[in-house]
Design a protein around this motif. Structure first.
Motif, PDB file in Angstrom:
ATOM      1  N   VAL A 184       6.545   6.865   5.137  1.00  0.00           N
ATOM      2  CA  VAL A 184       5.810   5.836   5.876  1.00  0.00           C
ATOM      3  C   VAL A 184       4.489   5.555   5.163  1.00  0.00           C
ATOM      4  CG1 VAL A 184       4.641   5.306   8.049  1.00  0.00           C
ATOM      5  CG2 VAL A 184       6.876   6.445   8.088  1.00  0.00           C
ATOM      6  N   GLU A 185       3.771   6.607   4.840  1.00  0.00           N
ATOM      7  CA  GLU A 185       2.496   6.485   4.132  1.00  0.00           C
ATOM      8  C   GLU A 185       2.688   5.792   2.777  1.00  0.00           C
ATOM      9  OE1 GLU A 185      -0.072   9.796   1.832  1.00  0.00           O
ATOM     10  OE2 GLU A 185       0.074  10.121   4.007  1.00  0.00           O
ATOM     11  N   GLY A 186       3.693   6.246   2.025  1.00  0.00           N
ATOM     12  CA  GLY A 186       3.912   5.697   0.693  1.00  0.00           C
ATOM     13  C   GLY A 186       4.393   4.259   0.704  1.00  0.00           C
ATOM     14  N   THR A 187       5.262   3.911   1.659  1.00  0.00           N
ATOM     15  CA  THR A 187       5.777   2.547   1.724  1.00  0.00           C
ATOM     16  C   THR A 187       4.676   1.564   2.082  1.00  0.00           C
ATOM     17  OG1 THR A 187       7.967   3.384   2.346  1.00  0.00           O
ATOM     18  CG2 THR A 187       7.511   1.059   2.789  1.00  0.00           C
ATOM     19  N   ILE A 210      11.855  -4.707  -0.259  1.00  0.00           N
ATOM     20  CA  ILE A 210      11.808  -3.246  -0.340  1.00  0.00           C
ATOM     21  C   ILE A 210      13.207  -2.728  -0.637  1.00  0.00           C
ATOM     22  CG2 ILE A 210      11.247  -1.100   0.860  1.00  0.00           C
ATOM     23  CD1 ILE A 210       9.477  -2.827   2.737  1.00  0.00           C
ATOM     24  N   LEU A 211      13.315  -1.893  -1.673  1.00  0.00           N
ATOM     25  CA  LEU A 211      14.586  -1.257  -2.009  1.00  0.00           C
ATOM     26  C   LEU A 211      14.490   0.231  -1.689  1.00  0.00           C
ATOM     27  CD1 LEU A 211      15.437  -2.966  -5.426  1.00  0.00           C
ATOM     28  CD2 LEU A 211      16.432  -3.462  -3.172  1.00  0.00           C
ATOM     29  N   PHE A 212      15.227   0.673  -0.678  1.00  0.00           N
ATOM     30  CA  PHE A 212      15.331   2.093  -0.375  1.00  0.00           C
ATOM     31  C   PHE A 212      16.445   2.662  -1.249  1.00  0.00           C
ATOM     32  CE2 PHE A 212      13.310   0.434   3.451  1.00  0.00           C
ATOM     33  CZ  PHE A 212      12.323   1.389   3.685  1.00  0.00           C
ATOM     34  N   ALA A 250      15.185   2.272   8.413  1.00  0.00           N
ATOM     35  CA  ALA A 250      14.726   1.445   9.525  1.00  0.00           C
ATOM     36  C   ALA A 250      13.566   2.111  10.257  1.00  0.00           C
ATOM     37  CB  ALA A 250      15.886   1.168  10.486  1.00  0.00           C
ATOM     38  N   ALA A 251      13.642   3.428  10.416  1.00  0.00           N
ATOM     39  CA  ALA A 251      12.563   4.150  11.095  1.00  0.00           C
ATOM     40  C   ALA A 251      11.272   4.098  10.271  1.00  0.00           C
ATOM     41  CB  ALA A 251      12.978   5.598  11.327  1.00  0.00           C
ATOM     42  N   VAL A 252      11.401   4.244   8.955  1.00  0.00           N
ATOM     43  CA  VAL A 252      10.223   4.165   8.083  1.00  0.00           C
ATOM     44  C   VAL A 252       9.554   2.806   8.216  1.00  0.00           C
ATOM     45  CG1 VAL A 252       9.476   4.058   5.659  1.00  0.00           C
ATOM     46  CG2 VAL A 252      11.010   5.883   6.409  1.00  0.00           C
ATOM     47  N   LEU A 253      10.336   1.736   8.076  1.00  0.00           N
ATOM     48  CA  LEU A 253       9.735   0.405   8.075  1.00  0.00           C
ATOM     49  C   LEU A 253       9.192   0.029   9.445  1.00  0.00           C
ATOM     50  CD1 LEU A 253       9.063  -1.772   6.134  1.00  0.00           C
ATOM     51  CD2 LEU A 253      11.215  -2.907   6.674  1.00  0.00           C
ATOM     52  N   SER A 254       9.835   0.496  10.511  1.00  0.00           N
ATOM     53  CA  SER A 254       9.313   0.241  11.848  1.00  0.00           C
ATOM     54  C   SER A 254       7.922   0.846  12.013  1.00  0.00           C
ATOM     55  CB  SER A 254      10.278   0.812  12.898  1.00  0.00           C
ATOM     56  OG  SER A 254       9.752   0.667  14.197  1.00  0.00           O
ATOM     57  N   ARG A 255       7.758   2.078  11.516  1.00  0.00           N
ATOM     58  CA  ARG A 255       6.456   2.734  11.591  1.00  0.00           C
ATOM     59  C   ARG A 255       5.436   2.032  10.700  1.00  0.00           C
ATOM     60  NH1 ARG A 255       6.361   8.260  12.399  1.00  0.00           N
ATOM     61  NH2 ARG A 255       4.204   8.140  11.661  1.00  0.00           N
ATOM     62  N   VAL A 256       5.851   1.635   9.512  1.00  0.00           N
ATOM     63  CA  VAL A 256       4.931   0.944   8.595  1.00  0.00           C
ATOM     64  C   VAL A 256       4.397  -0.328   9.246  1.00  0.00           C
ATOM     65  CG1 VAL A 256       4.796  -0.346   6.423  1.00  0.00           C
ATOM     66  CG2 VAL A 256       5.916   1.881   6.473  1.00  0.00           C
ATOM     67  N   GLU A 257       5.302  -1.098   9.816  1.00  0.00           N
ATOM     68  CA  GLU A 257       4.889  -2.358  10.430  1.00  0.00           C
ATOM     69  C   GLU A 257       3.984  -2.123  11.628  1.00  0.00           C
ATOM     70  OE1 GLU A 257       6.845  -6.614  11.845  1.00  0.00           O
ATOM     71  OE2 GLU A 257       8.133  -4.857  11.564  1.00  0.00           O
ATOM     72  N   ARG A 336       6.712   2.095  -7.455  1.00  0.00           N
ATOM     73  CA  ARG A 336       7.614   3.126  -6.933  1.00  0.00           C
ATOM     74  C   ARG A 336       6.824   4.075  -6.043  1.00  0.00           C
ATOM     75  NH1 ARG A 336       8.167   8.762  -7.107  1.00  0.00           N
ATOM     76  NH2 ARG A 336       7.865   8.830  -9.363  1.00  0.00           N
ATOM     77  N   VAL A 337       7.296   4.245  -4.829  1.00  0.00           N
ATOM     78  CA  VAL A 337       6.647   5.082  -3.818  1.00  0.00           C
ATOM     79  C   VAL A 337       6.879   6.559  -4.140  1.00  0.00           C
ATOM     80  CG1 VAL A 337       6.820   5.711  -1.363  1.00  0.00           C
ATOM     81  CG2 VAL A 337       6.819   3.297  -2.066  1.00  0.00           C
ATOM     82  N   PRO A 338       5.907   7.454  -3.850  1.00  0.00           N
ATOM     83  CA  PRO A 338       6.116   8.881  -4.120  1.00  0.00           C
ATOM     84  C   PRO A 338       7.187   9.497  -3.222  1.00  0.00           C
ATOM     85  CG  PRO A 338       3.779   8.375  -3.820  1.00  0.00           C
ATOM     86  CD  PRO A 338       4.542   7.162  -3.384  1.00  0.00           C
ATOM     87  N   THR A 339       7.778  10.574  -3.697  1.00  0.00           N
ATOM     88  CA  THR A 339       8.640  11.418  -2.872  1.00  0.00           C
ATOM     89  C   THR A 339       7.766  12.403  -2.090  1.00  0.00           C
ATOM     90  OG1 THR A 339       8.894  12.846  -4.795  1.00  0.00           O
ATOM     91  CG2 THR A 339      10.653  11.250  -4.366  1.00  0.00           C
ATOM     92  N   PRO A 340       8.323  13.093  -1.087  1.00  0.00           N
ATOM     93  CA  PRO A 340       7.499  14.024  -0.302  1.00  0.00           C
ATOM     94  C   PRO A 340       6.887  15.153  -1.120  1.00  0.00           C
ATOM     95  CG  PRO A 340       9.459  13.448   0.931  1.00  0.00           C
ATOM     96  CD  PRO A 340       9.638  12.859  -0.440  1.00  0.00           C
ATOM     97  N   GLY A 341       7.625  15.712  -2.099  1.00  0.00           N
ATOM     98  CA  GLY A 341       7.054  16.732  -2.978  1.00  0.00           C
ATOM     99  C   GLY A 341       6.467  17.912  -2.224  1.00  0.00           C
ATOM    100  N   THR A 342       5.162  18.085  -2.359  1.00  0.00           N
ATOM    101  CA  THR A 342       4.449  19.134  -1.601  1.00  0.00           C
ATOM    102  C   THR A 342       3.439  18.501  -0.639  1.00  0.00           C
ATOM    103  OG1 THR A 342       2.852  19.396  -3.417  1.00  0.00           O
ATOM    104  CG2 THR A 342       4.739  20.907  -3.372  1.00  0.00           C
ATOM    105  N   HIS A 343       3.723  17.279  -0.222  1.00  0.00           N
ATOM    106  CA  HIS A 343       2.889  16.629   0.802  1.00  0.00           C
ATOM    107  C   HIS A 343       2.756  17.583   1.987  1.00  0.00           C
ATOM    108  CE1 HIS A 343       1.550  13.761   3.830  1.00  0.00           C
ATOM    109  NE2 HIS A 343       1.461  12.804   2.907  1.00  0.00           N
ATOM    110  N   ARG A 344       1.545  17.705   2.484  1.00  0.00           N
ATOM    111  CA  ARG A 344       1.307  18.701   3.545  1.00  0.00           C
ATOM    112  C   ARG A 344       2.213  18.480   4.756  1.00  0.00           C
ATOM    113  NH1 ARG A 344      -1.750  22.706   4.940  1.00  0.00           N
ATOM    114  NH2 ARG A 344      -2.349  23.055   7.098  1.00  0.00           N
TER     115      ARG A 344
END
Length: 422
Positions: A184-187, A210-212, A250-257, A336-344
């Motif tokens: 959500v943050e990255g998008t 947006i391409l997921f 869909a959940a990601v973009l709903s939160r972004v919007e 390109r949006v980051p992956t979760p990685g070591t995001h807290r």
């Protein structure tokens, strides 16, 4: 509808039947966490041996493996994944310690050192008897769930630890807030970035898409994902793997919007296909999709690597190199949006998943941001079938390997139902 039609991949991407309480396991007193991943080469001399491991049993000659090794060769023979897993292991250890949870984190890979069988043997020799496995794959399909379960089952058998070392697995976490929120943050940041690039180019109102992106898999494997021999569920496009991605996107973009006011049409696309050309795999390929969108007048592309936990080789090559080069060739503003990685938030979410299953520090609430979840603790019979032949597996309602043969509580016995690719 076209695969690039945003209405074809909308918020209705959910299964008909909810996961029930019967899919849960009772909490246990685990004495260690197993972080399991794909593994990758760490030098030029490792590349061909690594690829032999990945393709073992398929009779692929070294000459053919060398032909497909170019993305590793171009990066010094080093995949980023092992170092990323070292960092994730350290982050998990720190978060567990911060919460006062006394569980060491062990690490084992399917295809490169440290290998899973040796990790299990070392764990047993150190006194461990009950491990809870966390994998670096969030979705359900053979490669991202059942193959891990089989690798553990075969390792327990090969090391003669079956019945002496118990290994369970956390649920697939595609719609857990800890996995979703970094996207959500990255998008949101990616949309803002592409809009800024278009504004600087004097085309602030140009269309953006947006391409997921996720790993393509054979369509037969996709259709087998989430399948149960005695608990049928209906999934969009007939596949849990596809439906999980659609619902999470869909959940990601709903939160972004809702949080930023930013939005754009979107689609689910695939990457990293391999295997025989005549075998059907999930489509469209991301590069084909980018070319189609450019032909439709789209001027900006946001690539969200929704199928992946970390920036491993299939992200840094297939997306950062090939897909972004396609965008550049076509004159498209792209990011390109980051992956979760070591995001807290992601690390906290993995520890929450561990705590769902432990007696001490137990978290009884199981959040899920789509109607598909929370997914099962115990994979259902027949789920994510191995079409090359069944193998010993753990963490399934039809599994006995590594459980002491009576580890699943009576409430789950015989329950119908059940697995960035990494």
């Amino acid at each position: 509808m076209s695969p690039l039609d945003p209405q074809a991949t909308g918020a209705s991407a959910t299964a008909v039947n909810p996961v029930t309480q019967a899919g849960r396991m009772d909490p246990k007193d685990y004495d260690g966490v197993l972080l399991a991943s794909f593994g990758g080469p760490e030098g030029q001399e490792d590349v061909i041996p690594f690829l032999r491991n990945v393709t073992r049993g398929r009779g692929i000659p070294d000459e053919r493996l060398e032909e497909v090794s170019h993305h590793y060769r171009a990066n010094g023979g080093v995949s980023p994944i092992n170092q990323q897993n070292r960092e994730l292991k350290a982050a998990l250890e720190a978060e567990l310690a911060a919460r006062g949870i006394d569980l060491p984190v062990l690490w084992g890979n399917r295809n490169w050192a440290p290998f899973i069988p040796q990790t299990l043997q070392d764990a047993y020799d150190a006194g461990h008897r009950k491990l809870l496995m966390v994998t670096t794959s969030a979705y359900s399909c053979y490669s991202s769930c059942r193959q891990y379960r089989e690798d553990i089952g075969m390792a327990l058998t090969e090391t003669a630890l079956d019945g002496r070392l118990e290994v369970d697995k956390v649920r697939q976490y595609f719609d857990h807030p800890g996995f979703v929120e970094p996207f959500v943050e990255g998008t949101a940041a990616g949309l803002a970035d592409v809009r800024a690039k278009l504004d600087a180019a004097g085309t602030p109102d140009a269309p953006v898409h947006i391409l997921f992106a996720t790993h393509s898999i054979p369509t037969r494997d996709a259709e087998a994902s989430g399948r149960s021999e005695s608990e049928p569920r209906t999934f969009e496009d007939g596949s849990a793997y596809v439906a999980q991605h659609l619902a999470t996107a869909a959940a990601v973009l709903s939160r972004v919007e809702a949080e930023s006011g930013l939005t754009a049409p979107w689609s689910l696309v695939y990457q990293s296909r391999s295997g025989a050309p005549h075998v059907p795999w999930l489509e469209p390929d991301i590069n084909d999709a980018i070319e189609d969108l450019a032909g439709q007048g789209v001027k900006g592309i946001v690539i969200v690597p929704l199928g992946f936990v970390s920036d491993h080789m299939e992200v840094v090559w297939d997306l950062d190199t090939e897909a972004l080069e396609t965008c550049s060739k076509l004159g498209l503003a792209a990011t390109r949006v980051p992956t979760p990685g070591t995001h807290r938030t992601f690390v906290n979410g993995l520890v929450d998943l561990i705590s769902e299953r432990t007696v001490s520090n137990n978290i009884s609430d199981r959040p899920a941001l789509t109607k598909l979840g929370p997914w099962y603790d115990v994979c259902r019979p027949g789920c994510c079938a191995n079409f090359r032949g069944e193998k010993p597996a753990i963490a399934g309602a039809d599994s006995t390997v590594g459980t002491g043969h009576d580890a699943y509580p009576a409430a789950n016995a015989g329950v119908a139902g059940p697995e960035g690719v990494q």
